[in-house]
Design a protein around this motif. Structure first.
Motif, PDB file in Angstrom:
ATOM      1  N   ALA A 135      11.884  63.275 -29.687  1.00  0.00           N
ATOM      2  CA  ALA A 135      12.517  61.983 -30.008  1.00  0.00           C
ATOM      3  C   ALA A 135      13.987  61.988 -29.582  1.00  0.00           C
ATOM      4  O   ALA A 135      14.484  60.994 -29.047  1.00  0.00           O
ATOM      5  N   ASP A 136      14.679  63.115 -29.785  1.00  0.00           N
ATOM      6  CA  ASP A 136      16.074  63.235 -29.334  1.00  0.00           C
ATOM      7  C   ASP A 136      16.152  63.128 -27.815  1.00  0.00           C
ATOM      8  O   ASP A 136      17.061  62.494 -27.269  1.00  0.00           O
ATOM      9  N   LEU A 137      15.206  63.743 -27.145  1.00  0.00           N
ATOM     10  CA  LEU A 137      15.168  63.697 -25.684  1.00  0.00           C
ATOM     11  C   LEU A 137      14.989  62.261 -25.200  1.00  0.00           C
ATOM     12  O   LEU A 137      15.676  61.822 -24.271  1.00  0.00           O
ATOM     13  N   VAL A 138      14.095  61.521 -25.853  1.00  0.00           N
ATOM     14  CA  VAL A 138      13.883  60.115 -25.482  1.00  0.00           C
ATOM     15  C   VAL A 138      15.166  59.308 -25.702  1.00  0.00           C
ATOM     16  O   VAL A 138      15.525  58.463 -24.882  1.00  0.00           O
ATOM     17  N   LYS A 139      15.872  59.605 -26.796  1.00  0.00           N
ATOM     18  CA  LYS A 139      17.130  58.887 -27.082  1.00  0.00           C
ATOM     19  C   LYS A 139      18.168  59.099 -25.990  1.00  0.00           C
ATOM     20  O   LYS A 139      19.001  58.237 -25.755  1.00  0.00           O
ATOM     21  N   THR A 140      18.138  60.252 -25.322  1.00  0.00           N
ATOM     22  CA  THR A 140      19.120  60.522 -24.263  1.00  0.00           C
ATOM     23  C   THR A 140      18.734  59.896 -22.930  1.00  0.00           C
ATOM     24  O   THR A 140      19.531  59.910 -21.996  1.00  0.00           O
ATOM     25  N   THR A 141      17.529  59.361 -22.852  1.00  0.00           N
ATOM     26  CA  THR A 141      17.080  58.715 -21.619  1.00  0.00           C
ATOM     27  C   THR A 141      17.856  57.412 -21.443  1.00  0.00           C
ATOM     28  O   THR A 141      17.926  56.603 -22.371  1.00  0.00           O
ATOM     29  N   PRO A 142      18.446  57.184 -20.277  1.00  0.00           N
ATOM     30  CA  PRO A 142      19.197  55.944 -20.055  1.00  0.00           C
ATOM     31  C   PRO A 142      18.314  54.709 -20.291  1.00  0.00           C
ATOM     32  O   PRO A 142      17.117  54.718 -19.983  1.00  0.00           O
ATOM     33  N   ASN A 143      18.910  53.669 -20.828  1.00  0.00           N
ATOM     34  CA  ASN A 143      18.161  52.442 -21.130  1.00  0.00           C
ATOM     35  C   ASN A 143      17.476  51.861 -19.902  1.00  0.00           C
ATOM     36  O   ASN A 143      16.369  51.334 -20.001  1.00  0.00           O
ATOM     37  N   SER A 144      18.119  51.951 -18.743  1.00  0.00           N
ATOM     38  CA  SER A 144      17.497  51.414 -17.521  1.00  0.00           C
ATOM     39  C   SER A 144      16.199  52.165 -17.201  1.00  0.00           C
ATOM     40  O   SER A 144      15.217  51.559 -16.775  1.00  0.00           O
ATOM     41  N   VAL A 145      16.188  53.465 -17.437  1.00  0.00           N
ATOM     42  CA  VAL A 145      14.983  54.260 -17.198  1.00  0.00           C
ATOM     43  C   VAL A 145      13.925  53.908 -18.238  1.00  0.00           C
ATOM     44  O   VAL A 145      12.740  53.766 -17.904  1.00  0.00           O
ATOM     45  N   LYS A 146      14.345  53.743 -19.488  1.00  0.00           N
ATOM     46  CA  LYS A 146      13.383  53.360 -20.538  1.00  0.00           C
ATOM     47  C   LYS A 146      12.731  52.016 -20.219  1.00  0.00           C
ATOM     48  O   LYS A 146      11.530  51.842 -20.412  1.00  0.00           O
ATOM     49  N   ARG A 147      13.530  51.065 -19.727  1.00  0.00           N
ATOM     50  CA  ARG A 147      12.971  49.742 -19.369  1.00  0.00           C
ATOM     51  C   ARG A 147      11.968  49.865 -18.230  1.00  0.00           C
ATOM     52  O   ARG A 147      10.894  49.263 -18.265  1.00  0.00           O
ATOM     53  N   ALA A 148      12.317  50.646 -17.209  1.00  0.00           N
ATOM     54  CA  ALA A 148      11.405  50.848 -16.078  1.00  0.00           C
ATOM     55  C   ALA A 148      10.131  51.540 -16.554  1.00  0.00           C
ATOM     56  O   ALA A 148       9.025  51.148 -16.165  1.00  0.00           O
ATOM     57  N   ASN A 149      10.277  52.532 -17.409  1.00  0.00           N
ATOM     58  CA  ASN A 149       9.103  53.229 -17.951  1.00  0.00           C
ATOM     59  C   ASN A 149       8.245  52.273 -18.773  1.00  0.00           C
ATOM     60  O   ASN A 149       7.018  52.291 -18.671  1.00  0.00           O
ATOM     61  N   LYS A 150       8.885  51.447 -19.564  1.00  0.00           N
ATOM     62  CA  LYS A 150       8.150  50.494 -20.404  1.00  0.00           C
ATOM     63  C   LYS A 150       7.302  49.569 -19.552  1.00  0.00           C
ATOM     64  O   LYS A 150       6.136  49.280 -19.883  1.00  0.00           O
ATOM     65  N   ALA A 151       7.859  49.086 -18.439  1.00  0.00           N
ATOM     66  CA  ALA A 151       7.115  48.197 -17.551  1.00  0.00           C
ATOM     67  C   ALA A 151       5.914  48.929 -16.933  1.00  0.00           C
ATOM     68  O   ALA A 151       4.803  48.372 -16.877  1.00  0.00           O
ATOM     69  N   LYS A 152       6.127  50.175 -16.498  1.00  0.00           N
ATOM     70  CA  LYS A 152       5.022  50.952 -15.920  1.00  0.00           C
ATOM     71  C   LYS A 152       3.963  51.271 -16.968  1.00  0.00           C
ATOM     72  O   LYS A 152       2.776  51.230 -16.695  1.00  0.00           O
ATOM     73  N   LEU A 153       4.419  51.588 -18.166  1.00  0.00           N
ATOM     74  CA  LEU A 153       3.483  51.916 -19.240  1.00  0.00           C
ATOM     75  C   LEU A 153       2.696  50.700 -19.708  1.00  0.00           C
ATOM     76  O   LEU A 153       1.555  50.814 -20.123  1.00  0.00           O
ATOM     77  N   ALA A 154       3.303  49.529 -19.615  1.00  0.00           N
ATOM     78  CA  ALA A 154       2.578  48.282 -19.970  1.00  0.00           C
ATOM     79  C   ALA A 154       1.434  48.073 -18.985  1.00  0.00           C
ATOM     80  O   ALA A 154       0.331  47.657 -19.384  1.00  0.00           O
ATOM     81  N   GLN A 155       1.644  48.362 -17.719  1.00  0.00           N
ATOM     82  CA  GLN A 155       0.574  48.267 -16.716  1.00  0.00           C
ATOM     83  C   GLN A 155      -0.517  49.273 -17.032  1.00  0.00           C
ATOM     84  O   GLN A 155      -1.698  48.993 -16.893  1.00  0.00           O
ATOM     85  N   LEU A 156      -0.114  50.439 -17.484  1.00  0.00           N
ATOM     86  CA  LEU A 156      -1.068  51.487 -17.817  1.00  0.00           C
ATOM     87  C   LEU A 156      -1.964  51.049 -18.974  1.00  0.00           C
ATOM     88  O   LEU A 156      -3.177  51.197 -18.915  1.00  0.00           O
ATOM     89  N   SER A 157      -1.377  50.475 -20.019  1.00  0.00           N
ATOM     90  CA  SER A 157      -2.174  50.097 -21.187  1.00  0.00           C
ATOM     91  C   SER A 157      -3.020  48.851 -20.901  1.00  0.00           C
ATOM     92  O   SER A 157      -3.968  48.586 -21.611  1.00  0.00           O
ATOM     93  N   ALA A 158      -2.686  48.117 -19.820  1.00  0.00           N
ATOM     94  CA  ALA A 158      -3.472  46.921 -19.454  1.00  0.00           C
ATOM     95  C   ALA A 158      -4.737  47.313 -18.670  1.00  0.00           C
ATOM     96  O   ALA A 158      -5.603  46.493 -18.476  1.00  0.00           O
TER      97      ALA A 158
END
Length: 159
Positions: A135-158
């Protein structure tokens, strides 16, 4: 302390898995493509994390990997030890009892200063990894990377 590339791969992969929407499993192929990693070698490390209880695996077409417990309770030390093992990196060979400068055994009843210092450094390194969670590691991930990951992960769950 030198760690294998597998440790780096699994720290990144576990942090990405921690960002998946609830209930979604992360396919091995997705991780391999996302990070540009060879899938067979990645599979070996993922299996090690499953054996250690860091991840769980679900087989089948909609299967993949999930965290084995909450991200807050998975430490970086858990990941390192799952991949590298828990053996200390230094094994004193007692060279002070060898060669022309050999000391008598009674002068070597305690560990040498070198061994003590290296062991202390190893313990500090372990403590630091033990205090840092996924969880600490995720917190250090830049927000821009988290947003990009979120978009890719949304495609994955679809899928």
């Amino acid at each position: 302390m030198k760690m294998s590339q597998g440790v780096e791969w699994m720290m990144h992969s576990t942090a990405l898995i921690a960002q998946t929407p609830d209930g979604a499993a992360m396919p091995r192929r997705f991780l391999a493509e996302h990070y540009g990693l060879p899938e067979p070698y990645l599979a070996k490390h993922l299996k090690a994390l499953v054996r250690a209880g860091v991840l769980t695996a679900t087989p089948g077409p909609s299967g993949g990997f999930r965290l084995g417990r909450p991200a807050e309770s998975i430490t970086l030390l858990d990941i390192v030890e799952a991949i590298e093992g828990s053996s200390p990196p230094f094994a004193c060979l007692e060279i002070r009892q060898q060669g022309t400068g050999a000391l008598p055994p009674e002068a070597c009843r305690r560990p040498c200063g070198m061994s003590t210092l290296v062991q202390r450094a190893h313990q500090a390194w372990q403590a630091s990894l033990r205090e840092t969670s996924v969880a600490d590691l995720v917190k250090t991930t830049p927000n821009s990377v988290k947003r990009a990951n979120k978009a890719k992960l949304a495609q994955l769950s679809a899928r």
